[in-house]
Every structure is written in C-alpha cells, then in structure tokens.
Design a protein around this motif. Structure first.
Motif, mmCIF file in Angstrom:
data_model
loop_
_atom_site.group_PDB
_atom_site.id
_atom_site.type_symbol
_atom_site.label_atom_id
_atom_site.label_comp_id
_atom_site.label_asym_id
_atom_site.label_seq_id
_atom_site.Cartn_x
_atom_site.Cartn_y
_atom_site.Cartn_z
ATOM 1 N N PRO A 170 -7.793 -0.436 12.345
ATOM 2 C CA PRO A 170 -9.254 -0.337 12.333
ATOM 3 C C PRO A 170 -9.746 0.594 11.215
ATOM 4 N N GLN A 171 -10.979 0.339 10.766
ATOM 5 C CA GLN A 171 -11.556 1.105 9.651
ATOM 6 C C GLN A 171 -11.608 2.609 9.919
ATOM 7 N N GLU A 172 -11.780 2.981 11.220
ATOM 8 C CA GLU A 172 -11.931 4.422 11.471
ATOM 9 C C GLU A 172 -10.646 5.211 11.200
ATOM 10 N N MET A 173 -9.541 4.507 10.966
ATOM 11 C CA MET A 173 -8.292 5.181 10.595
ATOM 12 C C MET A 173 -8.356 5.709 9.162
ATOM 13 N N ALA A 174 -9.306 5.201 8.384
ATOM 14 C CA ALA A 174 -9.320 5.484 6.943
ATOM 15 C C ALA A 174 -9.361 6.967 6.632
ATOM 16 N N LYS A 175 -10.095 7.722 7.458
ATOM 17 C CA LYS A 175 -10.286 9.146 7.151
ATOM 18 C C LYS A 175 -9.206 10.017 7.776
ATOM 19 N N ARG A 176 -8.296 9.390 8.510
ATOM 20 C CA ARG A 176 -7.249 10.196 9.138
ATOM 21 C C ARG A 176 -6.178 10.581 8.117
ATOM 22 N N TYR A 177 -5.393 11.565 8.507
ATOM 23 C CA TYR A 177 -4.227 11.963 7.709
ATOM 24 C C TYR A 177 -2.978 11.359 8.352
ATOM 25 N N PRO A 178 -1.928 11.162 7.568
ATOM 26 C CA PRO A 178 -0.727 10.513 8.112
ATOM 27 C C PRO A 178 -0.220 11.164 9.392
ATOM 28 N N ALA A 179 -0.316 12.500 9.485
ATOM 29 C CA ALA A 179 0.202 13.176 10.676
ATOM 30 C C ALA A 179 -0.557 12.778 11.932
ATOM 31 N N GLN A 180 -1.732 12.163 11.765
ATOM 32 C CA GLN A 180 -2.519 11.751 12.934
ATOM 33 C C GLN A 180 -2.211 10.319 13.358
ATOM 34 N N LEU A 181 -1.236 9.695 12.708
ATOM 35 C CA LEU A 181 -0.903 8.305 13.023
ATOM 36 C C LEU A 181 0.429 8.224 13.756
ATOM 37 N N SER A 182 0.609 7.155 14.531
ATOM 38 C CA SER A 182 1.911 6.905 15.144
ATOM 39 C C SER A 182 2.854 6.339 14.077
ATOM 40 N N GLY A 183 4.144 6.302 14.404
ATOM 41 C CA GLY A 183 5.128 5.794 13.447
ATOM 42 C C GLY A 183 4.811 4.381 12.990
ATOM 43 N N GLY A 184 4.425 3.526 13.932
ATOM 44 C CA GLY A 184 4.110 2.142 13.591
ATOM 45 C C GLY A 184 2.888 2.052 12.688
ATOM 46 N N GLN A 185 1.882 2.878 12.981
ATOM 47 C CA GLN A 185 0.679 2.890 12.138
ATOM 48 C C GLN A 185 1.000 3.370 10.727
ATOM 49 N N GLN A 186 1.881 4.380 10.647
ATOM 50 C CA GLN A 186 2.265 4.873 9.323
ATOM 51 C C GLN A 186 2.930 3.774 8.508
ATOM 52 N N GLN A 187 3.778 2.976 9.175
ATOM 53 C CA GLN A 187 4.458 1.906 8.439
ATOM 54 C C GLN A 187 3.452 0.862 7.951
ATOM 55 N N ARG A 188 2.433 0.590 8.771
ATOM 56 C CA ARG A 188 1.405 -0.360 8.335
ATOM 57 C C ARG A 188 0.691 0.168 7.092
ATOM 58 N N VAL A 189 0.370 1.479 7.114
ATOM 59 C CA VAL A 189 -0.292 2.061 5.948
ATOM 60 C C VAL A 189 0.649 1.982 4.739
ATOM 61 N N GLY A 190 1.948 2.200 4.995
ATOM 62 C CA GLY A 190 2.925 2.095 3.900
ATOM 63 C C GLY A 190 2.911 0.699 3.280
ATOM 64 N N VAL A 191 2.813 -0.318 4.121
ATOM 65 C CA VAL A 191 2.758 -1.692 3.614
ATOM 66 C C VAL A 191 1.453 -1.910 2.836
ATOM 67 N N ALA A 192 0.340 -1.389 3.383
ATOM 68 C CA ALA A 192 -0.946 -1.537 2.699
ATOM 69 C C ALA A 192 -0.891 -0.866 1.325
ATOM 70 N N ARG A 193 -0.266 0.319 1.262
ATOM 71 C CA ARG A 193 -0.172 1.020 -0.016
ATOM 72 C C ARG A 193 0.612 0.188 -1.031
ATOM 73 N N ALA A 194 1.696 -0.439 -0.539
ATOM 74 C CA ALA A 194 2.512 -1.232 -1.452
ATOM 75 C C ALA A 194 1.747 -2.448 -1.965
#
Lengths: 230, 379, 260
Positions: free
Chosen positions: B125-149
């Motif tokens: 969800p869009q509201e994740m945009a302002k969060r920092y990685p430490a505020q995400l679960s492991g699965g969410q972090q991996q999704r962000v990693g894919v988005a970054r790539a």
C-alpha cells in the motif's frame, strides 16, 4: 639539584635507586586507587544492570544519568567530593568514590546491554528446562554476559590508571607525584627522570591490570577458546 | 540474452568456484541456477554484474562483453535482488526504490512518482512509502527490494535467493507474485536458489550445478523432473518427482467428472440427509461454489435444523480445469468422501472425480509423468 | 556548594581586572584550546577512519591508536611540556599551548578513529553488497550509504573526544595555561574552596552543554531509519531476520567513551 643530576637513562637509574621506597609506595597506592573503584563499581553495576535489563523503564534513566556523570571532568569531581562527602581535600576516599561513580556510569549500561543480549532461544531453552529465574541469571545469563562485561572492565581499569594520576595534581600521593615532582624540578631546565619513570610505570600498570582482566575473562569463559574441552 | 563463455573463477589458493561454465539465459525467460552449497551458483550470478570478476572466459549480455563497460554503469542497467533485501536503512521506502533512477540522473519528482507506482505493483500500500526499512516485515522488505530492482526498468534482473529468508507462507505469496510480475514484464532473469521446488516452480530453464562449479544439467522443469541425466541430478531433484511432474500437465477441459448432488448453505438438514451419497454430501454457496463436505454423522447429530458452515469438513483440496494434474490427483486423494471436487476457472462446481478416474486421466495425458515414474529412483 | 554559588554569582569574578581574566574570558580560552584540538584530531582521524572502515584494511592502526589510551594524560602533558617549552621562545602562551594541544589531539584521536572505522566497517554486508550491486561506485557507497549509517557512531566518537579534551584541558592549567582549570589550581594554592568548587561546576556545565549540543546535532542529522526514532503513528514492530536491531543497540555496542 637539576642539571647536575643529568637527563637520560643514567639519570633515570640514579633517580630510581635514590627514590625506590617512595616510588614503590606510590605504585602501590596507585594500584589500589585504580582497582578498588572498579571492584566497587562492578558490585554496584551488576544489580543495577540486571534491573535495567529486566524492567524496560529502568534502562533510559540509567543511560541518561550515566551519560551525565560521564561528562563531569575527573578533576572537577575530585575537587567537589570533599564538599559532598565532608572529607578532607587530600583524602584518597575522594578519588575512590569519584572513580567508582565513573565505573558505575560505564558498567551499569554495559551489564544491562550484556544481559539483554543473551540470545532469546538460549534464555527460552533454559526456562523450558526448568531453571528458576535466579538460577537462570546465575547459571546462564551472567556467564554468557561475561565477555561483554569484562570488555567494559578493561576500559574502566585502563582509564582509571590515567585518572588516578590526575589526582596527583591536587596532592594525593600516588604515581602522579612523579609528574608534579618532575615538573617542579624542571623549573630551571628539563629534568626527565621522575616523569619518564612515572609514564613507564603508569603504562605498565595499565597493561598489567588489563592483562589481569583478560586472564579472568578467559578463566570464566572456557567455551570461547578453541579446542576447549566440554 | 546472457551468455557465459567458458567462464572460470579460481580463487587465490586454488579453490575453483566455477569451472568452464557455458550457459545461455534466454531473453525474456527466467533461468534458475540451482545446486547444493558450494556449487558456484551465486558466484556465477555475481559474475554477470561483475560483483565478482571471472578468472577467465567472458560474460556477454545481448552479445556485448560485460567487461567493456565500467562496473557501476553495467550494474545500473541490471536489477539486483539479494536474500536480506540490502535496503538502505537510512532512507524511506520510496527513496530506496528511487535509488537507481537518482544515480542515473532522473529528477527526484519523476523518480518518486515512479517509485510509488512500483510500490503498488509489488503489492504494497502507498502508506508504506514513508516508512523506513526497519518498520517493515521481512516479506515486505523483499517486495521493496524487488521494486528497487525494477525501478530503472532494466531488461535484466539478477536474483540471489531472494525469498529464502522468509517463512514458507510468505515465500509462496512472493513466488506467486513473482510469476504474475514476470508474466507482465518478461524480463531476462537469472535466479539463484538452493530449493529445487522453487526452481521448478519459477524457472523456464533450470541449470543444476554440482560442487566444483560445473553444470550437471540444463533443462526445462518438466524435462528435469522426467529425465534427470545422472544420479546426482536425480538425487538432487529428489523424491516424489513423478508426483511433482504432474504439476506441469494441465487438466484437460474434457475431464470426466461425475455429477455431484449438493446442498446449499442454509438449506434444511432434512434435504441434506436425503442427498447423502456414500455417507457424504457436498455443500455449496448460493453461487454454486464448493464450501465443504457434510458427513452423515454430523447431519444426524446436528442440533440446528439448517446447514451451517461450522459443521463442514474442510479437509479436501479443490482442483480446477485450468489447474494441473497434480492438483486434480491431490483433490481426489484428500477428499474425505473419496470424491475430488473440480471447479471451473471461476470457482463454480463442475463435478467430482474419484482417485481411480484421476489416475486413468494421468495415464492418458501425463506422458512425462509416466516416464518419470517408469525410471524410478536412481539415487 | 553554597560557597561555590556565591563565587559564581559574584560580579567581580565575571570581569577582567588587573590582568586577571574574568570567567567569560577563561571559558572562551578553554573552548578555544578544546575545540581547536578536537578539530585537528577530527581532521586527521575522520578521513583515516573512513578509509580503514571502507577498505576494511589497516585495523592495526586503530589498535595502535587505542594503545594511546594507556598513556597517563597528565604524565604525557608534563613530559611534553618539559621537552618542548624550552624550545619555544617568546612570551605569550606558546610554551604552554603547544604541548597541551599535542596531548589534547592525541587524546581525541582514538575515539574518533575507533568509532568512525568501526561504524563504517560494521555496515551490514548485505547493504554494502546491494549498494554496489545496483551500481554505486565505491565513493558513492562510502558517502551515500556507509557514512549516513555510521553517523551515530561517528558523532558519538566526536562527543567522547570533546568530553575527553574539555576535561584534560582543565588539567593543562597545572603547567600554566589559562582556561577554567586556573580556578581549580589557583583555588587549591590559595585554599579557596569556593573558587575551586565554582570552577568545577563551570567546567562540568561547559562539558554538559557541549555534549548536549552534539547530541542535538546527532538527533538532527541521523536518519530515523538508523536511529529507530520513527514518527508517532508510523511505528510498527520490526519483524523478520532483516529487521534492524533494537534502536540504540549499535551505539551501545561500540561506546568508546571514557571519562578524563
């Protein structure tokens, strides 16, 4: 008194032979002034750190107060102690209390962090096997925290050796006296022997005390050594 | 297309991580490198973007030698996803995704707008945009990693065990989204995993490597399951591969289902009792979607007069006509009534099938599976 | 303590008179020696620490610098004073200032060097790897990734250095330099305990003020993603193996401060 006694190594030897009784007594008082505050500090820090590791709300004030005490320069603390304790300005108790305060400020946080860093699975396993809370603290948490705590002790003991010498500037008798004496004897021209002897003895004392802590650490943590028997 | 031309990586001290590797990863397809630890799969992957330099041989991307450009420039054109996301902890999620576009000189506003799009694309969800990685679960972090790539829209993506550090449920979600994304995007992907099931599920082409850094077999997933070239591959591919190979054959639309008497939720138990067949009746909702089985025992012992969801046995799995033979067989085997429930693509009931009928269907259609079963365990 | 209060609030002590500098002048002098030394030490230790942390080579330099901690500050000061001051002619503070600054710089280097190299060197390999992998150059990794992540440790190293130096500068009054230390030694010589205690309070307040200032700088410059200070309402339990360690833990792990 000055130039005739000469600088350089021969001067050092002469100085040591003519002042060995004094130097030895200063070395002795320097040693206990450095060590006793660390022992007092450790005894006070263990329960404090345990409380902070156990009850979350204790941790922030502990860190804040510790940090505040840390900012006070040692000379200032030595000088203020008499008016707090009602002691005389040259009383060694001032030094012991001031350095104990520093040690607690450093170690209480270290103990709290070390106890807090015991791996959760180890702690859970110990509880699951039926350790009571005090048993777990003594047999599991504390032994595992030893390496971190001794690292803090090493910092404290080495710092103390240097700080005790500063107490010499206000006249407390220990190795710092070698520096003040050397300074006064150099008023007409450089006279190194007492200063050099003082620096060498302070460094040696710091290294020896550091080594003692390392040896104690190794004795308490046989499982960290390669090829340790189990 | 990514081409390895007799690529060797030898470390000082003589350890050979990759030995004379020749491999092609076709454009728009997912090539999975799989093998036990120490087989050089990650080393091979990292030689593509020059995180590791080959000792000898060449790596080409679309015919161009990767050693011809500077490593940093090469890497900005290649997406890279690793096991522990490697997100920058001091930057928000949106700025993490925008990292490569910003390195490439895209202006901040455009880069952020694109990041927000990608965030949605990877299912956050869009509201994740302002969060920092430490505020995400492991699965969410991996999704962000894919988005970054994906941020700079690189034609090539390298993924190094991207899903192995998350729990199995999240892993399956991520794998399914990977397949969905890849069917939209058609990137040229090289994917490293030690998990043969993941390789079979995600790969268009699978390269099995053995310790010492040599290729054991390169094949499509069904081919790999059906015809492992040697004992090593057979052992690595593992047990149940005959059963797993069924996953690559689609259930034909002509699947011979039997008509099944059903009862709707909310109908009376008397109706349900009348429709029992061999002790079980299938319960559906108003849209004819299967909800579960009702046993004779619970029909008789129920206190209510109506069919309610809490009386249902949910043990059986569902098969669909577009699904695999593996799902069909599993539905038949797992059903408490012994009758596997088959639905159409929209989840509406088509009918049921017995295990015996499912096996007959496999014999008719599952040639690869039969082949695999015929070879037996060679490991 | 009440005498100290009387001394501190006596207007006569706040003005320069008959060649005796007042409290503001001594505080400024103290600040000059201290901050000058920290600036020099940082100029040396920060780039060196970044280099050691980034390349992960030269850890022995840090070990040697840490060895400086075993030197007795006061003894070193006296030794350097006795060795150096005869060679510095002229009036003014030169003979006192040069040895003092050398000691202060030597005291300030280990915390800055140690914390900087540890902070940069301990950046998670996954983050370094990913940063290189997405196409950052070594320089970009250092400046855009490693420094921001290591910032809490780097600043806490500077904070330790400042405390160390402010305290040691007090002792420098023993050899004759100005600064707040004057009140301690002059008060001792004159058995004027209110002056001594007043000076002690002054230097403690100065140290505290500087440390608070740097703490504010740290809070302002360090990303919430690193410090764990998230805005209210966005906080969510950090989960998963890649989730950051507990907030504050990296600082606690490598606290370098020792009192001086």
């Amino acid at each position: 008194m000055n130039a005739a006694a000469g600088g350089g190594p021969p001067g050092v030897v002469e100085y040591v032979t003519s002042h060995h009784a004094e130097i030895l007594s200063w070395l002795w008082s320097h040693t206990w002034l450095s060590v006793v505050p660390v022992l007092i500090g450790l005894v006070v820090s263990l329960p404090l750190g345990y409380l902070a590791a156990r009850h979350r709300w204790v941790y922030p004030p502990l860190v804040t107060v510790g940090g505040l005490l840390y900012t006070i320069p040692s000379l200032a603390l030595f000088v203020v102690m008499p008016s707090i304790l009602g002691t005389r300005i040259l009383d060694p108790v001032n030094v012991v209390v001031a350095l104990s305060v520093y040690t607690v400020a450093l170690l209480a946080r270290v103990v709290a962090d070390a106890l807090g860093a015991v791996p959760e699975d180890v702690a859970q396993a110990a509880t699951a096997m039926g350790y009571t809370s005090p048993q777990r603290l003594l047999k599991v948490d504390l032994p595992l925290a030893v390496p971190v705590i001794t690292a803090g002790l090493r910092v404290a003991v080495v710092a103390n050796v240097s700080l005790v010498a500063i107490a010499g500037t206000i006249g407390v008798p220990e190795l710092g006296q070698l520096f003040t004496n050397g300074f006064q004897l150099s008023s007409d021209g450089p006279y190194y022997p007492p200063i050099v002897v003082g620096v060498v003895l302070c460094v040696a004392l710091a290294l020896v005390l550091d080594l003692v802590v390392v040896v104690v650490d190794r004795a308490l943590t046989p499982w960290l050594r390669k090829g340790a028997r189990t | 297309m990514i081409t390895f031309e007799s690529v060797t990586k030898r470390y000082p001290g003589g350890t050979v991580a990759v030995d004379q590797l020749d491999l092609e990863a076709p454009t728009g397809k997912t090539t999975v490198l799989v093998g036990p630890s120490g087989c050089g799969k990650t080393t091979s992957l990292r030689m593509i973007n020059r995180m590791i330099e080959p000792t000898s041989g060449r790596v080409l991307i679309d015919g161009a030698d990767t050693s011809a450009v500077s490593p940093a420039r090469l890497r900005r054109g290649i997406g890279y996803v690793i096991q522990h996301s490697g997100l920058l902890p001091h930057r928000t999620v949106v700025d993490n995704i925008a990292t490569v576009p910003l390195l490439l000189g895209v202006d901040r506003r455009t880069a952020r707008a694109r990041s927000l799009e990608l965030l949605e694309r990877v299912g956050l969800p869009q509201e994740m945009a302002k969060r920092y990685p430490a505020q995400l679960s492991g699965g969410q972090q991996q999704r962000v990693g894919v988005a970054r790539a994906l941020a700079a829209d690189p034609p090539v993506m390298l993924m190094d065990e991207p899903f192995s550090a998350v729990d199995p449920v999240v892993r399956e979600q991520l794998q399914n989204e990977f397949l969905r994304l890849q069917s939209d995007l058609g990137k040229t992907i090289v994917f490293v995993t030690h998990d043969i099931d993941e390789a079979v599920k995600l790969g268009d082409q699978i390269a099995v490597m053995r310790v010492g850094g040599t290729l054991a077999q390169v094949a499509g997933p069904s081919e790999l399951l059906a015809r492992p070239v040697d004992a090593f591959v057979a052992g690595f591919v593992g047990r149940d591969r005959g059963y797993r190979a069924l996953g690559f054959t689609t259930v034909p639309s002509s699947v011979p289902v039997e008509r099944e008497e059903t009862v709707r939720l909310g109908e009376s138990l008397t109706t349900a009792r009348d429709r029992l067949a061999h002790g079980w009746v299938l319960v559906v909702d108003a849209e004819d979607r299967p909800q579960g089985w009702l046993s004779e025992h619970s029909v008789r012992s129920a206190r209510d007069d109506l069919v309610t969801p809490d009386a249902l046995n949910l043990g059986g799995t569902l098969a669909t006509v577009r699904g695999s033979l593996r799902e069909l067989l599993d539905a038949a085997l797992s059903s408490p009534s012994g009758r596997g429930v088959v639905t159409d693509g929209q989840g509406h009931l088509l009918g049921t099938i017995s295990p015996a009928a499912a096996v007959r269907l496999i014999e008719e259609h599952g040639s690869t599976a039969a082949d695999a079963a015929g070879r037996g365990e060679t490991a | 303590m009440s005498n100290a209060f009387t001394w501190l609030t006596d207007p006569a002590n706040w003005h320069d008179q008959l060649g005796t500098p007042g409290i503001p002048a001594q505080v400024v002098a103290h600040l000059e020696y201290s901050l000058g030394a920290v600036a020099i030490a940082t100029a040396v230790a920060l780039p060196l620490g970044l280099l050691i942390g980034h390349t992960r080579r030269g850890a022995s330099i840090v070990t040697v610098a840490n060895g400086l901690r075993a030197l007795p500050t006061f003894g070193l000061l006296i030794l350097l004073y006795v060795v150096i001051s005869p060679h510095i002619g002229g009036r003014g503070d030169g003979p006192y200032l040069v040895p003092t600054e050398i000691v202060l710089v030597l005291m300030a280097i280990p915390p800055v060097l140690g914390n900087t190299s540890a902070g940069v060197g301990n950046v998670s390999p996954a983050v370094r790897d990913a940063s290189l992998g997405i196409g950052m150059t070594g320089r970009e990794v250092l400046l855009r990734v490693e420094v921001p992540i290591a910032l809490p440790l780097i600043i806490s190293g500077v904070r330790s250095a400042v405390l160390q130096v402010v305290a040691t500068a007090t002792v420098a009054a023993y050899v004759g330099l100005g600064g707040i230390g004057r009140y301690l030694y002059d008060g001792l010589a004159a058995r004027d305990f209110s002056q001594m205690t007043g000076g002690a309070v002054l230097v403690a307040v100065l140290a505290l003020a500087l440390d608070t200032l740097l703490a504010a700088v740290q809070r302002w410059t360090v990303s919430p993603g690193v410090s764990g200070r998230f805005k209210a309402g966005t906080a969510q339990a950090a989960l998963g193996p890649a989730g950051a360690a507990r907030p504050g833990a990296p600082e606690a792990a490598a606290e370098e401060g020792v009192p001086a």
